[in-house]
Design a protein around this motif. Structure first.
Motif, PDB file in Angstrom:
ATOM      1  N   ALA A   1      23.423   9.750  43.629  1.00  0.00           N
ATOM      2  CA  ALA A   1      24.522  10.339  42.849  1.00  0.00           C
ATOM      3  C   ALA A   1      25.376   9.247  42.227  1.00  0.00           C
ATOM      4  O   ALA A   1      25.813   9.361  41.072  1.00  0.00           O
TER       5      ALA A   1
ATOM      6  N   ARG B   1      19.103  13.511  45.816  1.00  0.00           N
ATOM      7  CA  ARG B   1      20.518  13.874  45.726  1.00  0.00           C
ATOM      8  C   ARG B   1      21.328  13.182  46.821  1.00  0.00           C
ATOM      9  O   ARG B   1      22.337  13.691  47.263  1.00  0.00           O
TER      10      ARG B   1
ATOM     11  N   LYS C   1      24.586  19.763  42.740  1.00  0.00           N
ATOM     12  CA  LYS C   1      23.399  20.621  42.713  1.00  0.00           C
ATOM     13  C   LYS C   1      23.629  21.877  41.881  1.00  0.00           C
ATOM     14  O   LYS C   1      22.719  22.371  41.213  1.00  0.00           O
TER      15      LYS C   1
END
Length: 233
Positions: A154, A149, A139
């Motif tokens: 990811a 996220r 982030k």
């Protein structure tokens, strides 16, 4: 294997993940856990896994995520008092060897473990000297990237294979490999000493929480609050 915190922090990493009975750090219980070590290419060097009988019913919603039923935990799991002690011991050993400990959304896993230690009268694992949280780092490093996220997202973004999401072992190893991928993608982060990286994550997590809280309040939830404490809440 000794590892100096002054070396590249992404070379050799301890990896840690929990699957639990819920999302509330104060009440949820550990169901499965993984503590391992990966090498510079993401290869698995060590791994230890647990199924734990949490001593309470595992909600169906949690079972649908990680696949462990109450019946299975009672049949195959170690008693929670034993499992929690062994997980703390494994993490303490990794930290004593100077290994950074990777956990995706570390404040959740470490806080749950801390509450479990208190619940069973164990000496708490108060957090190693060096935690690497790919969620917080990602982030901060790629602040304006759109999309989710989650660990799955990811992994997709950084090209890391995740074949069994919400399995503690698969998630822990994937999180470590994402951390290494971030280090490759952002050499300036890889060059930071791990103690400095840890300190920066404390600040980044607080700032991220403050930003999220402001956004929620500006979008119809004026009383919304969230904690930015890291790596323990």
């Amino acid at each position: 294997m000794e590892h100096s915190p002054a070396a590249s922090w992404a070379d050799t990493l301890a990896v840690f993940d929990l699957e639990t009975t819920g999302i509330d750090i104060d009440t949820c219980r550990i169901v499965t856990a993984h503590v391992g070590v990966i090498g510079p290419s993401g290869e698995v060097l060590e791994q230890r896994q647990w199924i734990v009988d949490p001593g309470v019913e595992i909600p169906t919603a949690a079972t649908l995520i990680h696949g462990v039923t109450t019946e299975r935990a009672r049949l195959e799991g170690v008693p929670a008092v034993q499992g929690v002690a062994e997980i703390i011991e494994a993490l303490t050993d990794a930290a004593a060897r100077g290994l950074p400990i990777v956990a995706y959304n570390a404040a959740y896993d470490l806080s749950v473990l801390h509450r479990e230690a208190e619940r069973y009268g164990h000496e708490a694992f108060c957090g190693p000297a060096h935690v690497v949280d790919p969620l917080v780092i990602d982030k901060a490093a790629d602040r304006f990237r759109r999309g989710k996220r989650t660990l799955t997202a990811a992994c997709e973004h950084y090209g890391v294979e995740l074949t069994a999401a919400h399995d503690a072992g698969a998630d822990a190893i994937a999180a470590g490999r994402v951390a290494q991928a971030i280090a490759r993608a952002f050499p300036e982060l890889a060059a930071i000493a791990v103690a400095e990286l840890h300190a920066r994550q404390v600040d980044w997590c607080r700032e991220q929480a403050e930003s999220y809280q402001q956004w929620r309040r500006a979008n119809g939830e004026p009383e919304f609050t969230t904690s930015g404490a890291w790596p323990l809440r």
